[in-house]
Design a protein around this motif. Structure first.
Motif, PDB file in Angstrom:
ATOM      1  N   VAL A 131       0.823  -1.210   0.000  1.00  0.00           N
ATOM      2  CA  VAL A 131       0.000   0.000   0.000  1.00  0.00           C
ATOM      3  C   VAL A 131       0.859   1.263   0.000  1.00  0.00           C
ATOM      4  O   VAL A 131       0.320   2.367  -0.100  1.00  0.00           O
ATOM      5  CB  VAL A 131      -0.952   0.020   1.219  1.00  0.00           C
ATOM      6  N   LEU A 132       2.144   1.114   0.117  1.00  0.00           N
ATOM      7  CA  LEU A 132       3.047   2.262   0.057  1.00  0.00           C
ATOM      8  C   LEU A 132       3.684   2.310  -1.326  1.00  0.00           C
ATOM      9  O   LEU A 132       4.376   1.370  -1.730  1.00  0.00           O
ATOM     10  CB  LEU A 132       4.124   2.168   1.142  1.00  0.00           C
TER      11      LEU A 132
ATOM     12  N   PHE B 136       0.482   6.644   0.540  1.00  0.00           N
ATOM     13  CA  PHE B 136      -0.390   5.504   0.866  1.00  0.00           C
ATOM     14  C   PHE B 136      -1.438   5.346  -0.238  1.00  0.00           C
ATOM     15  O   PHE B 136      -2.056   6.325  -0.668  1.00  0.00           O
ATOM     16  CB  PHE B 136      -1.077   5.738   2.212  1.00  0.00           C
TER      17      PHE B 136
ATOM     18  N   SER C  47      -4.718   2.659  -1.045  1.00  0.00           N
ATOM     19  CA  SER C  47      -5.501   1.505  -0.580  1.00  0.00           C
ATOM     20  C   SER C  47      -5.701   0.503  -1.703  1.00  0.00           C
ATOM     21  O   SER C  47      -5.744   0.879  -2.884  1.00  0.00           O
ATOM     22  CB  SER C  47      -6.863   1.968  -0.054  1.00  0.00           C
TER      23      SER C  47
ATOM     24  N   TYR D 187      -0.444  -4.852   7.124  1.00  0.00           N
ATOM     25  CA  TYR D 187       0.381  -3.638   6.977  1.00  0.00           C
ATOM     26  C   TYR D 187       0.282  -2.775   8.233  1.00  0.00           C
ATOM     27  O   TYR D 187       1.294  -2.265   8.744  1.00  0.00           O
ATOM     28  CB  TYR D 187      -0.073  -2.862   5.744  1.00  0.00           C
TER      29      TYR D 187
ATOM     30  N   ILE E 287       9.130   4.730   6.499  1.00  0.00           N
ATOM     31  CA  ILE E 287       8.607   5.852   5.712  1.00  0.00           C
ATOM     32  C   ILE E 287       9.556   7.042   5.864  1.00  0.00           C
ATOM     33  O   ILE E 287       9.977   7.376   6.981  1.00  0.00           O
ATOM     34  CB  ILE E 287       7.206   6.249   6.212  1.00  0.00           C
TER      35      ILE E 287
ATOM     36  N   VAL F   2       1.472   9.714   5.356  1.00  0.00           N
ATOM     37  CA  VAL F   2       1.194   8.279   5.346  1.00  0.00           C
ATOM     38  C   VAL F   2       0.475   7.872   6.628  1.00  0.00           C
ATOM     39  O   VAL F   2      -0.488   7.091   6.602  1.00  0.00           O
ATOM     40  CB  VAL F   2       2.505   7.488   5.163  1.00  0.00           C
TER      41      VAL F   2
ATOM     42  N   ARG G 241      -3.178   9.242   6.274  1.00  0.00           N
ATOM     43  CA  ARG G 241      -3.994   8.540   5.278  1.00  0.00           C
ATOM     44  C   ARG G 241      -4.307   7.111   5.713  1.00  0.00           C
ATOM     45  O   ARG G 241      -5.340   6.536   5.343  1.00  0.00           O
ATOM     46  CB  ARG G 241      -3.280   8.514   3.916  1.00  0.00           C
ATOM     47  N   SER G 242      -3.427   6.514   6.504  1.00  0.00           N
ATOM     48  CA  SER G 242      -3.655   5.141   6.977  1.00  0.00           C
ATOM     49  C   SER G 242      -4.599   5.098   8.174  1.00  0.00           C
ATOM     50  O   SER G 242      -5.241   4.070   8.428  1.00  0.00           O
ATOM     51  CB  SER G 242      -2.323   4.485   7.360  1.00  0.00           C
TER      52      SER G 242
ATOM     53  N   TRP H 149      -1.920   1.490  15.901  1.00  0.00           N
ATOM     54  CA  TRP H 149      -1.374   2.432  14.916  1.00  0.00           C
ATOM     55  C   TRP H 149      -0.918   3.725  15.608  1.00  0.00           C
ATOM     56  O   TRP H 149       0.151   4.269  15.300  1.00  0.00           O
ATOM     57  CB  TRP H 149      -2.408   2.719  13.850  1.00  0.00           C
TER      58      TRP H 149
END
Length: 546
Positions: A266-267, A277, A279, A460, A469, A477, A480-481, A494
């Protein structure tokens, strides 16, 4: 003189020999010339089956018809049921079995009728009894009826009745014979009368196979009959077929959920080395939750609000440490999906540029449009063939309808004395449909592939670290994640992973600024819980929080 005595002795011996030979012939037929007579031989097999051989003589110019009832009343509400098979006729006549009757139609001459009977052996108290009517239902008078019965073991007793059905008149003669069988005889049996033979058996001579059925009342209506048995068998086949169909349709999802899936890619990096990022399959956070559990939930909308902030449509700021304000940053544009626009407009309707969470709590947001748009969206993306909620509702109502129909059918059949158990079969089928309605929505092949990718996305979120990153891209990132972590239940992990990174987020204003994201990691779950609570008040969506 001696010659005369010798001749007399020889004549006597010859006469006796002739009489003995004649009486020993098994094929001799009962009845005087010009009359109808029957010689019936019964043989009970070890398996409980009774083989019957009827030798009947009909004089010239006459016919004889016998109707054997296969359902014999034993009380006001019970009948004993016999099954007849292997029917054959040798001679001038026919024999057919239909409508609970065996019909034998004979013309002039001597005919032999053979058939087998199941249901003639019953347990009466502590004893076994063989019972059959070797003569009954004839439409003509019989001059005589001879009966012989052979059993596997020596019979214990014999009871032979003759005359009108229900009477207790004994036969002309009945005895145990040589110990291995029974002999009975009835002289002069009128049309419509019967000969009823009951033989007491040794224990273990044959298995009891008598079948008695209720003929009236609720017990009869709910008795297990061939018809209801077939219905139950059909229901089992239907349920197995439905289970196999669901197994086939759900097989893709089962494989997607069971296998080991590593992190998906996804990166993505551009030519200059910047990391962003992306999806899998372009799936949005709200869509992820709906594809995974086939429901539009409160958390799907909460994740979408966070995603709108991350994508600069909304600014979120903390107010006084216990409230949050949503501020319009950019208007809704064509890049928003239908359900995202519905969330945006529910949060900030026309004419409203800012609103606090406490104000939303008093306004009671209507999320029905969000739900409809999100279901429509997953269908338009070809992740589902039909709306999951519509599919569930359809099968639920079908199940309820079938169940109500089965209940009504059960009542009607019970009232008219029919096979009410068949109605219960329909009720069970309806209940099975209603209960199974929740499993009816099936993802398409593309939806199952996405489900596997979502598992990889969760991987992930479990394995990514800030060091993976570049620092210049880390805030973007992480942000967005984050909505995907929210909808997949990975928020705290996270946040903990990136808590030590530099503070300040371009889309979220904190009441107090710290040296890193630790305070945000502590306060953001509180914000999510508060938003979930406000959205759950709408009552249109399922809340997954306790």
């Amino acid at each position: 003189m001696l010659k005369n005595w010798g001749a007399a002795a020889l004549c006597a011996v010859a006469l006796c020999t002739g009489v003995g030979t004649a009486s020993a012939q098994p094929g001799s037929t009962a009845g005087l010339p010009g009359t109808v007579g029957a010689d019936v031989r019964l043989k009970l097999e070890r398996d409980g089956r009774l083989t019957v051989t009827e030798v009947v003589t009909v004089p010239e110019g006459r016919t004889a018809t016998r109707v054997v009832p296969l359902r014999v009343p034993v009380s006001a509400e019970r009948e004993r049921v016999f099954q007849v098979g292997d029917v054959a006729v040798e001679g001038n006549g026919t024999a057919t079995e239909a409508d609970d009757e065996l019909t034998i139609a004979l013309r002039a001459g001597t005919s032999t009728v053979k058939y087998s009977v199941v249901g003639a052996v019953a347990r009466i108290g502590d004893t076994l009894e063989l019972r059959w009517q070797p003569a009954s239902g004839w439409d003509t008078d019989l001059d005589s009826v001879k009966v012989s019965v052979i059993t596997p073991d020596a019979p214990r007793s014999v009871n032979c009745l003759a005359g009108e059905p229900g009477t207790a008149k004994p036969c002309t003669s009945a005895d145990l014979g040589d110990g291995r069988g029974v002999r009975a005889n009835e002289i002069g049996l009128a049309a419509g009368e019967r000969v009823d033979v009951a033989v007491g058996l040794q224990e273990g001579a044959a298995p009891a196979n008598a079948r008695v059925e209720e003929t009236s009342g609720l017990a009869a209506a709910f008795a297990l009959t061939p018809l209801t048995g077939a219905g139950l068998g059909g229901l089992v086949v239907l349920l197995l077929g439905g289970g196999l169909l669901l197994w086939y349709l759900r097989g893709r999802d089962a494989r997607a959920l069971a296998g080991d899936v590593g992190p998906v890619n996804v990166l993505v990096a551009d030519g200059s080395g910047r990391v962003a990022f992306a999806s899998p399959d372009g799936v949005l956070p709200g869509q992820v939750g709906t594809v995974v559990d086939e429901h539009v939930d409160v958390v799907d909308v909460t994740a979408t609000i966070v995603d709108l902030a991350v994508r600069n449509y909304v600014w979120i700021e903390e107010v006084d440490g216990h409230d949050w304000r949503f501020v319009r940053r950019n208007p809704a544009d064509p890049s928003l999906s239908g359900y995202e626009r519905a969330v945006y407009e529910a949060l900030l309707p026309d004419g409203v540029d800012a609103v606090t969470l406490s104000e939303l709590r008093g306004r009671r947001i209507d999320l029905s449009r969000v739900r409809d748009e999100l279901y429509a969206d997953v269908v338009a993306k070809n992740w589902f063939a039909r709306r999951p909620d519509a599919e569930r509702n359809l099968w639920w109502w079908v199940g309820v309808g079938v169940g109500v129909l089965g209940a009504a059918l059960t009542v009607v059949l019970a009232l008219v004395g029919g096979a009410a158990l068949f109605g219960l079969v329909v009720v069970v089928a309806g209940v099975a449909l209603a209960v199974g309605a929740r499993t009816m929505p099936a993802r398409t092949k593309r939806g199952s592939v996405l489900l596997e990718h979502v598992r990889g996305l969760r991987g992930y979120l479990h394995t990514a670290t800030p060091q993976d990153i570049p620092e210049s891209d880390r805030e973007m990132v992480f942000s967005r994640s984050l909505p995907y972590a929210v909808v997949l239940g990975e928020t705290e992990r996270w946040l903990a992973t990136f808590a030590g990174t530099r503070p300040g987020l371009y889309w979220f204003g904190e009441a107090e600024q710290g040296g890193d994201l630790r305070r945000f990691a502590q306060r953001f779950p509180v914000f999510l819980g508060a938003v979930d609570g406000v959205l759950a008040q709408a009552g249109h969506l399922r809340s997954l929080r306790g």
